[in-house]
Design an enzyme around this catalytic site. Sequence first.
Site, PDB file in Angstrom:
ATOM      1  N   TRP A   1       0.815  -1.222   0.000  1.00  0.00           N
ATOM      2  CA  TRP A   1       0.000   0.000   0.000  1.00  0.00           C
ATOM      3  C   TRP A   1       0.842   1.263   0.000  1.00  0.00           C
ATOM      4  O   TRP A   1       0.541   2.224  -0.698  1.00  0.00           O
ATOM      5  CB  TRP A   1      -1.005   0.000   1.157  1.00  0.00           C
ATOM      6  CG  TRP A   1      -2.101  -0.990   0.905  1.00  0.00           C
ATOM      7  CD1 TRP A   1      -2.372  -2.116   1.627  1.00  0.00           C
ATOM      8  CD2 TRP A   1      -3.062  -0.983  -0.171  1.00  0.00           C
ATOM      9  NE1 TRP A   1      -3.436  -2.795   1.069  1.00  0.00           N
ATOM     10  CE2 TRP A   1      -3.868  -2.128  -0.030  1.00  0.00           C
ATOM     11  CE3 TRP A   1      -3.300  -0.122  -1.242  1.00  0.00           C
ATOM     12  CZ2 TRP A   1      -4.912  -2.433  -0.925  1.00  0.00           C
ATOM     13  CZ3 TRP A   1      -4.331  -0.421  -2.133  1.00  0.00           C
ATOM     14  CH2 TRP A   1      -5.123  -1.556  -1.964  1.00  0.00           C
TER      15      TRP A   1
ATOM     16  N   ASP B   1      -1.649   6.650   6.070  1.00  0.00           N
ATOM     17  CA  ASP B   1      -2.743   5.828   5.555  1.00  0.00           C
ATOM     18  C   ASP B   1      -3.087   4.848   6.673  1.00  0.00           C
ATOM     19  O   ASP B   1      -2.362   3.892   6.918  1.00  0.00           O
ATOM     20  CB  ASP B   1      -2.287   5.099   4.294  1.00  0.00           C
ATOM     21  CG  ASP B   1      -3.359   4.143   3.755  1.00  0.00           C
ATOM     22  OD1 ASP B   1      -4.411   3.985   4.404  1.00  0.00           O
ATOM     23  OD2 ASP B   1      -3.120   3.559   2.678  1.00  0.00           O
TER      24      ASP B   1
ATOM     25  N   LYS C   1     -12.638  -1.217   6.162  1.00  0.00           N
ATOM     26  CA  LYS C   1     -11.876  -2.145   6.985  1.00  0.00           C
ATOM     27  C   LYS C   1     -12.388  -2.102   8.427  1.00  0.00           C
ATOM     28  O   LYS C   1     -12.953  -3.054   8.919  1.00  0.00           O
ATOM     29  CB  LYS C   1     -10.385  -1.805   6.956  1.00  0.00           C
ATOM     30  CG  LYS C   1      -9.541  -2.350   5.799  1.00  0.00           C
ATOM     31  CD  LYS C   1     -10.034  -2.036   4.437  1.00  0.00           C
ATOM     32  CE  LYS C   1      -9.200  -2.603   3.310  1.00  0.00           C
ATOM     33  NZ  LYS C   1      -8.206  -1.689   2.759  1.00  0.00           N
TER      34      LYS C   1
HETATM   35  C1  LIG Z   1      -7.634  -1.245   1.511  1.00  0.00           C
HETATM   36  C2  LIG Z   1      -6.511  -0.282   1.594  1.00  0.00           C
HETATM   37  C3  LIG Z   1      -6.319   0.715   0.643  1.00  0.00           C
HETATM   38  C4  LIG Z   1      -7.226   0.868  -0.570  1.00  0.00           C
HETATM   39  O1  LIG Z   1      -8.458   1.290  -0.156  1.00  0.00           O
HETATM   40  P1  LIG Z   1      -9.605   1.673  -1.196  1.00  0.00           P
HETATM   41  O2  LIG Z   1     -10.629   2.268  -0.285  1.00  0.00           O
HETATM   42  O3  LIG Z   1     -10.037   0.413  -1.858  1.00  0.00           O
HETATM   43  O4  LIG Z   1      -9.055   2.656  -2.161  1.00  0.00           O
HETATM   44  C5  LIG Z   1      -5.279   1.608   0.808  1.00  0.00           C
HETATM   45  N1  LIG Z   1      -4.450   1.509   1.852  1.00  0.00           N
HETATM   46  C6  LIG Z   1      -4.590   0.552   2.793  1.00  0.00           C
HETATM   47  C7  LIG Z   1      -3.643   0.523   3.943  1.00  0.00           C
HETATM   48  C8  LIG Z   1      -5.623  -0.369   2.693  1.00  0.00           C
HETATM   49  O5  LIG Z   1      -5.768  -1.314   3.633  1.00  0.00           O
END
Ligand SMILES: *Cc1c(COP(=O)(O)O)cnc(C)c1O
Length: 362
Positions: A103, A173, A197
């Site tokens: 990511w 993030d 999540k």
């Molecule tokens: C799932 C995830 C993403 C992508 O998320 P989207 O909402 O599908 O764009 C980005 N960073 C992390 C750490 C994730 O777990």
Amino acid sequence: MNEPVYNFGAGPAMLPAAVLEQVQGELLDWQGRGISVMEMSHRSADYMQIIAEAEQDLRDLMHIPANYKVLFLQGGATLQFAMVPLNLLRGHARASYVQTGIWSEKALQEARRFAEVEIAASNADRQARLVPPQSEWRVSQDTAYVHIAGNETIGGVEFDFIPDLGDVPLVSDASSHILSRPVDVSRFGLIYAGAQKNIGPAGLTLVIVREDLLGHAPTNTPTMLDYAVQAKEGSMHNTPPTFAIYVAGLVFKWLKNNGGLQAMAERNQRKAALLYQAIDASGGFYSNPVEARNRSWMNVPFFLKEAGMNGAFLQEAEARHLLQLKGHRLLGGMRASIYNAMPEAGVQALVDFMRDFARQHG
Ligand SMILES: *Cc1c(COP(=O)(O)O)cnc(C)c1O
């Protein structure tokens, strides 16, 4: 359904049963109004109350300081990979990224469209098994910000420290570990998270941003991608993801009613310890390669000694109502995501199954 089903999917992930039951109970008729939240004007007094309460409950849970804005956006964490450089470069040419897995890699690749990306540190030379300690980081003086992925959802690598960067804003993030434990928001310039999540349904993206970082986007920035516009208009420049915000708000209330983030942290730590212990005590039948201090509390990838057994493992797990354990396609193996909504009984059921499976096939 009589037997409990435990869903270990990484996202969209399980939600607290109590929240889903409340949603079901008021789906057709929200608080006697005769209509669903889905059918309500986002500018109605009722909906304004729903979104205001969601924001306040989140502020209470995370102790978000008054000089931070909370934005309810769309486009997922992936759109933040672009919005962060668009808004936060503030005239700088360079932005710094810490590479800890898939990511953070995606975030820095997107940033390359806007900025000169500096890799401040990387674990790529160590099979992505740890977070490089801050003593290894090299951050240029003239950088706009430093970006981290606080928890790498695929590799299961989580920061065990908040970097200290002086005046350089720290951006995280936090998609897969937001709300999993208390965090000092004031140490960050910006925190973002896709909701699916550990917050609520897909379609909502949460951004928590310090006010002084707003208002510096280039004039040709698309209106919807300018944090300052979203902040000024209370996330209502256009129609926000109303239903997802409503469900997220119920999750925030559920968290408050269950002891808040400190209680979640204690529970999440116990859940993670139980699972890692089972892996480590399996005599090599199961393995997780991440260094102990950076093992994620939320996403636990693990590998069977023989990949040929993966199919049988998944099939037998499903028969025991343990769902979505298949690992990410880039990594293979298994992954158990054990977000806030996963009860301790679910992790216990998984560990019991893993022990039985190893006995049978070991
Ligand atoms: C799932 C995830 C993403 C992508 O998320 P989207 O909402 O599908 O764009 C980005 N960073 C992390 C750490 C994730 O777990």
